[in-house]
Motif scaffolding. Structure first.
Motif, short mmCIF file in Angstrom:
data_model
loop_
_atom_site.label_atom_id
_atom_site.label_comp_id
_atom_site.label_asym_id
_atom_site.label_seq_id
_atom_site.Cartn_x
_atom_site.Cartn_y
_atom_site.Cartn_z
N GLU A 628 63.79 -9.47 -25.85
CA GLU A 628 63.05 -9.42 -27.11
C GLU A 628 61.56 -9.23 -26.94
O GLU A 628 60.86 -8.96 -27.91
CB GLU A 628 63.29 -10.71 -27.91
CG GLU A 628 64.74 -10.93 -28.31
CD GLU A 628 64.92 -12.17 -29.15
OE1 GLU A 628 63.91 -12.81 -29.51
OE2 GLU A 628 66.07 -12.52 -29.46
N THR A 629 61.03 -9.44 -25.74
CA THR A 629 59.59 -9.37 -25.54
C THR A 629 59.25 -8.37 -24.45
O THR A 629 60.05 -8.15 -23.52
CB THR A 629 59.03 -10.76 -25.14
OG1 THR A 629 57.63 -10.65 -24.86
CG2 THR A 629 59.72 -11.29 -23.89
N GLY A 630 58.08 -7.78 -24.55
CA GLY A 630 57.62 -6.83 -23.54
C GLY A 630 56.79 -7.47 -22.46
O GLY A 630 56.19 -6.76 -21.64
N ASP A 631 56.72 -8.80 -22.42
CA ASP A 631 55.93 -9.48 -21.41
C ASP A 631 56.46 -9.11 -20.02
O ASP A 631 57.62 -9.37 -19.70
CB ASP A 631 56.01 -11.00 -21.60
CG ASP A 631 55.03 -11.76 -20.74
OD1 ASP A 631 55.09 -11.62 -19.51
OD2 ASP A 631 54.21 -12.51 -21.30
N PRO A 632 55.61 -8.50 -19.16
CA PRO A 632 56.11 -8.00 -17.88
C PRO A 632 56.44 -9.10 -16.89
O PRO A 632 57.16 -8.86 -15.92
CB PRO A 632 54.94 -7.15 -17.37
CG PRO A 632 53.73 -7.75 -18.01
CD PRO A 632 54.18 -8.21 -19.36
N VAL A 633 55.93 -10.32 -17.10
CA VAL A 633 56.14 -11.41 -16.15
C VAL A 633 57.22 -12.36 -16.63
O VAL A 633 58.06 -12.82 -15.84
CB VAL A 633 54.82 -12.17 -15.91
CG1 VAL A 633 55.04 -13.37 -15.00
CG2 VAL A 633 53.77 -11.24 -15.33
N ARG A 634 57.24 -12.67 -17.92
CA ARG A 634 58.11 -13.74 -18.43
C ARG A 634 59.38 -13.25 -19.09
O ARG A 634 60.25 -14.07 -19.41
CB ARG A 634 57.33 -14.61 -19.42
CG ARG A 634 56.10 -15.24 -18.83
CD ARG A 634 55.26 -15.91 -19.90
NE ARG A 634 54.03 -16.44 -19.34
CZ ARG A 634 52.94 -15.72 -19.13
NH1 ARG A 634 52.93 -14.44 -19.45
NH2 ARG A 634 51.86 -16.27 -18.60
N ALA A 635 59.49 -11.97 -19.38
CA ALA A 635 60.62 -11.48 -20.16
C ALA A 635 61.95 -11.87 -19.54
O ALA A 635 62.20 -11.62 -18.36
CB ALA A 635 60.53 -9.96 -20.31
N ARG A 636 62.81 -12.48 -20.35
CA ARG A 636 64.13 -12.89 -19.92
C ARG A 636 65.18 -12.33 -20.88
O ARG A 636 64.87 -11.99 -22.01
CB ARG A 636 64.23 -14.42 -19.87
CG ARG A 636 63.22 -15.05 -18.92
CD ARG A 636 63.54 -14.75 -17.46
NE ARG A 636 62.55 -15.32 -16.56
CZ ARG A 636 61.58 -14.62 -15.97
NH1 ARG A 636 61.47 -13.33 -16.18
NH2 ARG A 636 60.73 -15.22 -15.15
N ALA A 637 66.41 -12.28 -20.41
CA ALA A 637 67.49 -11.69 -21.20
C ALA A 637 68.40 -12.78 -21.75
O ALA A 637 68.59 -13.83 -21.13
CB ALA A 637 68.29 -10.73 -20.33
N PHE A 638 68.97 -12.49 -22.93
CA PHE A 638 69.88 -13.42 -23.59
C PHE A 638 71.11 -12.66 -24.03
O PHE A 638 71.05 -11.46 -24.34
CB PHE A 638 69.20 -14.07 -24.80
CG PHE A 638 67.90 -14.74 -24.47
CD1 PHE A 638 67.88 -16.05 -24.03
CD2 PHE A 638 66.71 -14.05 -24.54
CE1 PHE A 638 66.69 -16.67 -23.70
CE2 PHE A 638 65.51 -14.65 -24.21
CZ PHE A 638 65.50 -15.96 -23.79
N GLY A 639 72.22 -13.35 -24.10
CA GLY A 639 73.46 -12.70 -24.49
C GLY A 639 74.25 -13.51 -25.48
O GLY A 639 73.73 -14.42 -26.14
N ARG A 640 75.52 -13.21 -25.59
CA ARG A 640 76.38 -13.87 -26.56
C ARG A 640 76.55 -15.34 -26.23
O ARG A 640 76.59 -15.73 -25.06
CB ARG A 640 77.75 -13.20 -26.59
CG ARG A 640 77.73 -11.74 -26.99
CD ARG A 640 79.13 -11.17 -27.05
NE ARG A 640 79.10 -9.75 -27.34
CZ ARG A 640 79.13 -8.80 -26.40
NH1 ARG A 640 79.19 -9.16 -25.13
NH2 ARG A 640 79.08 -7.53 -26.73
N SER A 641 76.65 -16.15 -27.28
CA SER A 641 76.89 -17.57 -27.07
C SER A 641 77.61 -18.13 -28.29
O SER A 641 77.58 -17.55 -29.38
CB SER A 641 75.59 -18.33 -26.83
OG SER A 641 74.78 -18.31 -27.98
#
Length: 650
Positions: A628-641
């Protein structure tokens, strides 16, 4: 420390690419008197938000729900001349959300970007991003929760018991004339229920493949003149994924406890409430999961009584915040006192107020890196404000307001506001506004130092002049909508400048300018008494100069990273008297380096009895992995839950 790096990144992490490149954002309401609307609103709200009453208000009734954020006094939503969206207690319950930032996704005039397991970037009308979302004021029962360290909100330390929230009022657009510092692009006002509305016992437990949460609350009578409640809650946040697919080691857990008492002594109404929390989160830029401890607490008191044909309110609070990482420690103690008097005379509805805030801030940094010089500061903020709503003639109201502030860093600020509202004969509202607001400097912008690379700066306030036009209507009992357009002119935005001749050290400066414009629209339609559909759309266009110059080698990174548009769709369907189905769809446009996405959430709720409710919520149902974010250092991925919850009341 991660949150020093959050504010410092514009000067260090986000500046480094700039250095390299330099080298190479109804009729009933219209005719009802103010007192009558206020009484009706109070009755509706009390009936609607009682723990024992889960029936839904009609759209006409919702238009008369009382809000307080626009004019700092009660008024019907239909009369509020601002771009305001209200998230009700029922909306929160039916969302299936287990944290405050996830609830805020319901507001179409906010952009919510999840960064990792606990961090979010949330903004109104642009400038979003983990480093740049610093122009939004967030209040919890009148207590400001933005950070004087970076001007943002550290969402990993800010939570509430969602079952106790009466409503959340989200205003997009400047609120400086009433709220002052940081209310530059909007105000989020989180209002919790009075203790009298939460008598009895509530138990809530929920768990899923990512998160778990539990809450316990009990309340009762306080003699014959009031009521009290106390709560205890906890949560676990599962870790996100790095873009490569590996676990990000950013799981977190925490506990929170608090109490509130409301009582009356003659004409005096008194409130005393407080909270404390202890969270364990992780620094995860390097995926090592370095543990961070976040603790704090607050105590707030409020006294209200009739005075001179109006109402006098005095409020004071203390807020303590502490964040500890290996080698670093941030501590912040805030004392705040505010006085407000609202009264009516003739054609005038007047609100006057004043306040004083003291913040003791300390930051001890690890040796060898960036630090704040001096490590400890005492900051002060003093203000007075006045607003007058003048009834020019039937249906036509002129609002004149201004706030005068004096703060430790940038001195005196004048924040005026002019609004004109016209209630048309059919009950709809047409309004326009011109406002000026500012964001005062934070400690990082003034004190951040890295020898040989960056020096502290004489950073001034950023400012905006905003032009707004809005229209709100409830044309038929089954339909309501609001459309708002804005044009904002920003001056003195944060930039990064070089030292002539030597290039280094760099310093933060105010050489940025930008204009933004867009449209926000939302509405609801009752297909039947049991089925409501809603939609919300926001657009944003930004015009700014990103040319690299000695006055700004960052390319104006402070402008943030925002989608050009986002669309929210929601269906709330009572399948039977006991079974509810809620479906939400959001479509968010591309960011600079992140593809847009379409995502869906769904909740199935079953009221087993009047006091027992079971729900199953599916989140992020359309994509297995999404950023969801373009932060090059912190960007993390999320999926179904999936998240299942059980709530019982006794």
């Amino acid at each position: 420390m991660r949150h020093l790096r959050r504010g410092a990144a514009a000067a260090i992490l986000l500046v480094l690419p700039g250095v390299a490149r330099a080298e190479e954002s109804t009729a009933v309401v219209a005719t009802a008197g103010a007192d009558g609307v206020a009484r009706l609103s109070q009755q509706l709200v009390a009936a609607r938000f009682d723990d024992q009453d889960l029936s839904r208000l009609s759209l006409e009734e919702l238009s008369m729900v009382e809000v307080t954020s626009v004019s700092r006094r009660p008024e019907a939503l239909a009369d509020a001349a601002a771009a305001i969206f209200v998230i009700s207690a029922d909306d929160i319950r039916r969302s299936g959300a287990s944290s405050l930032p996830e609830v805020l996704r319901l507001a179409p005039n906010l952009n919510v970007q999840r960064v990792n397991a606990v961090d979010y970037a949330i903004s109104a009308r642009g400038f979003n991003g983990y480093e740049t979302s610093n122009k939004l004021l967030v209040l919890v029962d009148g207590r400001s929760i933005y950070s004087t360290l970076s001007s943002g909100v550290f969402w990993d330390a800010r939570d509430v018991m969602l079952q106790d929230v009466e409503r959340i009022e989200v205003i997009s657009g400047p609120g400086g004339a009433l709220y002052g510092s940081n209310a530059m692009n909007g105000v989020i006002n989180i209002i919790t229920r009075g203790a009298a509305e939460t008598r009895g016992t509530l138990v809530s437990v929920g768990a899923g493949d990512d998160d778990a949460a539990w809450a316990l609350r009990h309340g009762g009578d306080l003699g014959g003149a009031g009521a009290w409640r106390a709560y205890l809650m906890g949560h676990v946040r599962g870790e996100s994924r790095a873009l490569t697919g590996q676990e990000a080691n950013d799981d977190a857990e925490g506990m929170r406890a608090g109490a509130r008492a409301d009582w009356a002594v003659g004409e005096n109404r008194l409130t005393l409430q407080g909270d404390m929390f202890d969270n364990q989160v992780a620094v995860n830029e390097d995926l090592l999961g370095t543990e961070t401890h976040v603790r704090g607490g607050n105590l707030l008191g409020r006294w209200t009584r009739p005075l001179a044909g109006g109402e006098l309110q005095v409020q004071a609070y203390f807020d303590r915040h502490e964040r500890e990482e290996p080698g670093t420690l941030e501590e912040s103690d805030t004392w705040d006192l505010a006085v407000q008097h609202a009264t009516d005379f003739g054609r005038h509805r007047l609100v006057l107020g004043a306040g004083h805030r003291v913040v003791d801030s300390r930051f001890d940094a690890a040796p060898g890196g960036a630090f704040l010089d001096p490590a400890q500061r005492t900051l002060t903020l003093t203000n007075i404000f006045v607003q007058d709503q003048i009834a020019l003639r039937e249906g036509l109201t002129l609002t004149l307001g201004a706030k005068f502030e004096d703060n430790s860093f940038s001195g005196q600020e004048f924040l005026p506001n002019v609004r004109l509202a016209w209630h048309r004969p059919g009950g709809d509202l047409l309004w326009g506004a011109v406002s000026r607001a500012s964001r005062t400097p934070n400690r990082i912008e003034r004190d951040l130092t890295l020898p040989g690379f960056l020096v502290g700066a004489d950073f001034r306030s950023e400012t905006v002049t905003a032009y707004e036009l809005g229209y709100r209507a409830n044309p038929v009992p089954r339909m309501s909508f609001s459309v708002n357009a804005f044009y904002n002119v920003y001056d003195d935005l944060r930039t990064v400048s070089i030292t002539p001749a030597t290039f280094f050290p760099l310093h933060l400066s105010n050489n940025g300018e930008a204009t933004t414009w867009g449209v926000e629209a939302w509405g609801s339609y009752d297909v039947s008494p049991a089925w409501r559909v809603s939609a919300g759309l926001s657009t944003l266009t930004k015009d700014y100069d990103a040319t690299l110059t000695p006055d700004d080698i960052s390319g104006l990174v402070s402008i943030g990273d925002d989608p050009d548009h986002q669309l929210l769709l929601r269906s709330q369907h009572d399948l039977t008297e006991a079974v509810e189905l809620d479906v939400r769809l959001r479509a968010v446009d591309d960011l600079a380096a992140v593809d847009g996405y379409v995502e869906a959430d769904a909740r199935l709720g079953w009221r087993l009895t009047d006091r027992l409710e079971l729900s199953l919520t599916g989140r992020n149902l359309l994509e297995d992995r999404r950023v969801e974010t373009g932060d090059p250092v912190r960007a993390r991925a999320f999926g179904r839950s999936v998240f299942a919850a059980l709530q019982a009341r006794f």
